[in-house]
Structure formats: structure tokens, C-alpha cells
Motif scaffolding. Structure first.
Motif, PDB file in Angstrom:
ATOM      1  N   SER A  66      55.712  83.512  75.844  1.00  0.00           N
ATOM      2  CA  SER A  66      56.217  83.350  74.485  1.00  0.00           C
ATOM      3  C   SER A  66      56.505  81.883  74.203  1.00  0.00           C
ATOM      4  N   GLU A  67      56.461  81.532  72.925  1.00  0.00           N
ATOM      5  CA  GLU A  67      56.737  80.154  72.527  1.00  0.00           C
ATOM      6  C   GLU A  67      58.147  79.741  72.934  1.00  0.00           C
ATOM      7  N   ARG A  68      59.089  80.665  72.794  1.00  0.00           N
ATOM      8  CA  ARG A  68      60.475  80.339  73.135  1.00  0.00           C
ATOM      9  C   ARG A  68      60.627  80.082  74.631  1.00  0.00           C
ATOM     10  N   THR A  69      60.029  80.956  75.446  1.00  0.00           N
ATOM     11  CA  THR A  69      60.128  80.783  76.897  1.00  0.00           C
ATOM     12  C   THR A  69      59.497  79.470  77.328  1.00  0.00           C
ATOM     13  N   ARG A  70      58.321  79.179  76.781  1.00  0.00           N
ATOM     14  CA  ARG A  70      57.642  77.924  77.125  1.00  0.00           C
ATOM     15  C   ARG A  70      58.483  76.728  76.696  1.00  0.00           C
ATOM     16  N   ALA A  71      59.064  76.787  75.499  1.00  0.00           N
ATOM     17  CA  ALA A  71      59.880  75.672  75.014  1.00  0.00           C
ATOM     18  C   ALA A  71      61.097  75.456  75.901  1.00  0.00           C
ATOM     19  N   ILE A  72      61.717  76.551  76.349  1.00  0.00           N
ATOM     20  CA  ILE A  72      62.903  76.433  77.215  1.00  0.00           C
ATOM     21  C   ILE A  72      62.516  75.815  78.554  1.00  0.00           C
ATOM     22  N   LEU A  73      61.426  76.324  79.149  1.00  0.00           N
ATOM     23  CA  LEU A  73      60.993  75.792  80.439  1.00  0.00           C
ATOM     24  C   LEU A  73      60.624  74.320  80.332  1.00  0.00           C
ATOM     25  N   LEU A  74      59.892  73.957  79.281  1.00  0.00           N
ATOM     26  CA  LEU A  74      59.521  72.560  79.107  1.00  0.00           C
ATOM     27  C   LEU A  74      60.744  71.693  78.828  1.00  0.00           C
ATOM     28  N   GLY A  75      61.681  72.219  78.047  1.00  0.00           N
ATOM     29  CA  GLY A  75      62.893  71.460  77.753  1.00  0.00           C
ATOM     30  C   GLY A  75      63.690  71.155  79.011  1.00  0.00           C
ATOM     31  N   VAL A  76      63.839  72.160  79.872  1.00  0.00           N
ATOM     32  CA  VAL A  76      64.565  71.952  81.131  1.00  0.00           C
ATOM     33  C   VAL A  76      63.800  70.991  82.030  1.00  0.00           C
ATOM     34  N   LEU A  77      62.472  71.148  82.076  1.00  0.00           N
ATOM     35  CA  LEU A  77      61.646  70.240  82.880  1.00  0.00           C
ATOM     36  C   LEU A  77      61.810  68.799  82.422  1.00  0.00           C
ATOM     37  N   MET A  78      61.757  68.576  81.114  1.00  0.00           N
ATOM     38  CA  MET A  78      61.893  67.225  80.589  1.00  0.00           C
ATOM     39  C   MET A  78      63.275  66.653  80.872  1.00  0.00           C
ATOM     40  N   ALA A  79      64.316  67.455  80.645  1.00  0.00           N
ATOM     41  CA  ALA A  79      65.679  66.980  80.865  1.00  0.00           C
ATOM     42  C   ALA A  79      65.903  66.616  82.334  1.00  0.00           C
ATOM     43  N   ALA A  80      65.469  67.501  83.235  1.00  0.00           N
ATOM     44  CA  ALA A  80      65.644  67.230  84.661  1.00  0.00           C
ATOM     45  C   ALA A  80      64.853  66.004  85.091  1.00  0.00           C
ATOM     46  N   SER A  81      63.656  65.838  84.549  1.00  0.00           N
ATOM     47  CA  SER A  81      62.812  64.690  84.903  1.00  0.00           C
ATOM     48  C   SER A  81      63.450  63.383  84.441  1.00  0.00           C
ATOM     49  N   VAL A  82      63.975  63.380  83.227  1.00  0.00           N
ATOM     50  CA  VAL A  82      64.633  62.178  82.700  1.00  0.00           C
ATOM     51  C   VAL A  82      65.857  61.827  83.546  1.00  0.00           C
ATOM     52  N   VAL A  83      66.642  62.826  83.900  1.00  0.00           N
ATOM     53  CA  VAL A  83      67.833  62.577  84.727  1.00  0.00           C
ATOM     54  C   VAL A  83      67.432  62.004  86.079  1.00  0.00           C
ATOM     55  N   GLU A  84      66.415  62.619  86.706  1.00  0.00           N
ATOM     56  CA  GLU A  84      65.975  62.153  88.024  1.00  0.00           C
ATOM     57  C   GLU A  84      65.531  60.695  87.969  1.00  0.00           C
ATOM     58  N   VAL A  85      64.636  60.379  87.050  1.00  0.00           N
ATOM     59  CA  VAL A  85      64.102  59.014  86.968  1.00  0.00           C
ATOM     60  C   VAL A  85      65.200  58.029  86.563  1.00  0.00           C
ATOM     61  N   SER A  86      66.074  58.424  85.648  1.00  0.00           N
ATOM     62  CA  SER A  86      67.133  57.518  85.191  1.00  0.00           C
ATOM     63  C   SER A  86      68.094  57.168  86.315  1.00  0.00           C
ATOM     64  N   LEU A  87      68.507  58.159  87.085  1.00  0.00           N
ATOM     65  CA  LEU A  87      69.443  57.898  88.185  1.00  0.00           C
ATOM     66  C   LEU A  87      68.797  57.049  89.276  1.00  0.00           C
ATOM     67  N   ILE A  88      67.545  57.345  89.596  1.00  0.00           N
ATOM     68  CA  ILE A  88      66.837  56.554  90.612  1.00  0.00           C
ATOM     69  C   ILE A  88      66.685  55.114  90.143  1.00  0.00           C
ATOM     70  N   THR A  89      66.356  54.932  88.870  1.00  0.00           N
ATOM     71  CA  THR A  89      66.206  53.587  88.312  1.00  0.00           C
ATOM     72  C   THR A  89      67.537  52.847  88.311  1.00  0.00           C
ATOM     73  N   MET A  90      68.600  53.525  87.914  1.00  0.00           N
ATOM     74  CA  MET A  90      69.921  52.896  87.904  1.00  0.00           C
ATOM     75  C   MET A  90      70.313  52.408  89.289  1.00  0.00           C
TER      76      MET A  90
END
Length: 239
Positions: A66-90
Motif C-alpha cells: 500500500s502507498e501508506r505502508t511504503r511511505a512509512i517504511l521510506l520515511g523511517v529509512l530516510m530518518a534513520a539514514s539522516v541520523v546515522e550520517v549526521s552523527l558520524i559526520t559530527m
């Protein structure tokens, strides 16, 4: 293009660009490529997460979900990826290790957040993988999606082993051994990670030809066997 796709590609571009910027910093500063405080880490993590997020956005559009399920999974993936890269960069700019660093309460929080983010990523990719095995598409693309997402689960699983092994070594008083032991698994982590980009990409390219589906499937099966052997061989050699 859906909003979630536009956001996903934008996030992927930012992460990838961040990696390239830090590659420039590494080169022009004359820094070293090795070591836990090298600018190699924000470089490789930025590029890898950028490619992975972009590939996941594109590949997941083929999935039966479903569009909602895909959006949720992608949203979590993006958020986790940004956090990971941001903390490593910091931590790279602070000139302290990002992983296995428990020297201060702040550094401990960063290290544990990175570890927790890894398990969040595993859960998200498992969700995509399950959807891939429910997806009915052309046989060649079905194989590509199932192989690609499954390989990504393997890559993240190796990453989890790297984190667990390193934490155990640090907790038992062997911080230097933690970086050496976890670092030895980097090839086994990297090789399967980008199958989600390579395999669906190959299937898409084959779909642009006039070759019959049977021929495309034969090529994809051969590619899957070869890539699978490469993954297994890398894990055996470096594990």
C-alpha cells in the motif's frame, strides 16, 4: 512522481553530496584514509547511504504494497539514514570515534544511537523484503527485487555483527581490537549492500532491450548466482 519519492530522492542526493564533500575535505586536508577518526567515515557513509536510499525509493516503487505502508517504511529509512550520517559526520569533525566510543556520556549516547539506528534499518529492510516476495512482476524484475532486498538484509546483518563485536571488545577493555575486528568485516558488509541498486538496475536495462523475457530471466539468474557467490565468498574470507 509521488511526494515521498521526491523527498526520498532529495534526501539521497543530500547524503550522497555530503559524502563527496567530505571526500574533498579528506583529499585537500591531506588526512589519512584509515583510522576511526578519519574523514573516510563521513565520506563512505554519506555515499553509501545516499545510494541505498535512492535505490530503495526507486526499487520499492515496483513492490506490491500500500502507498501508506511504503511511505512509512521510506520515511523511517530516510530518518534513520539522516541520523546515522549526521552523527558520524559530527563525530568526525569533533575528531573522536563515532562507533564504540564510550569515553563520555555524550559519546556513549552517540554510539548507542548509531547502534539502535542500525537495528531500525534492519527492521525497515525486512519489511521491504517481505513485500518483495509478495510482489508479482515480470520474472526478471521479481528476481532482482527479491535478491536485492534480501542481500541488503544480509549486509545490515553483517553490520549488526560488526557493532555487537566491537561493543563487546570495548566493554571487555580492548578498544583497539574492537576497531580492528569490526573493520575486518567491512568488505562483507559492503558487497551485498549495493545489490539493491545493481540487480534491479540490470533488470531495468534488460527490459529496455528487445530480448524476450526468457532470455532476460536467464541473464538475471546468472547474475544472481554470480553475485550470490561473491557475497558468500566475501563473508567466508573476511568473517
Amino acid at each position: 512522481m509521488r511526494t515521498i519519492d521526491r523527498v526520498g530522492y532529495a534526501v539521497a542526493a543530500v547524503l550522497f553530496t555530503s559524502g563527496l564533500v567530505h571526500l574533498g575535505v579528506l583529499v585537500f586536508s591531506g588526512g589519512t584514509w584509515v583510522g576511526p577518526v578519519s574523514f573516510r567515515k563521513p565520506t563512505t557513509f554519506g555515499v553509501s547511504f545516499g545510494l541505498t536510499v535512492g535505490a530503495a525509493v526507486w526499487a520499492s516503487a515496483f513492490l506490491r504494497t500500500s502507498e501508506r505502508t511504503r511511505a512509512i517504511l521510506l520515511g523511517v529509512l530516510m530518518a534513520a539514514s539522516v541520523v546515522e550520517v549526521s552523527l558520524i559526520t559530527m563525530q568526525a569533525w569533533r575528531r573522536v570515534p563515532s562507533h564504540f566510543n564510550f569515553e563520555t556520556p555524550f559519546d556513549s549516547t552517540v554510539s548507542m544511537t548509531l547502534a539502535g539506528g542500525g537495528f531500525v534499518l534492519i527492521a525497515v529492510i525486512v519489511g521491504f523484503t517481505l513485500a518483495a516476495f509478495r510482489t508479482v512482476y515480470t520474472p526478471s524484475m521479481q528476481l532482482a527485487l527479491r535478491f536485492g532486498f534480501s542481500a541488503l538484509v544480509v549486509a545490515l546483518g553483517v553490520g549488526a555483527v560488526m557493532i555487537a563485536t566491537g561493543v563487546i571488545q570495548v566493554r571487555t577493555g580492548h578498544p583497539d581490537l574492537a576497531y580492528a575486528t569490526a573493520g575486518a568485516l567491512k568488505p562483507a558488509h559492503a558487497v551485498p549492500m549495493h545489490a539493491i541498486l545493481i540487480m534491479p538496475g540490470l533488470s531495468w536495462l534488460l527490459g529496455r532491450t528487445s530480448w524476450p523475457e526468457r532470455a532476460q530471466l536467464t541473464i538475471m539468474r546468472s547474475a544472481a548466482v554470480a553475485y550470490g557467490l561473491l557475497i558468500v565468498g566475501t563473508i567466508i574470507v573476511y568473517a
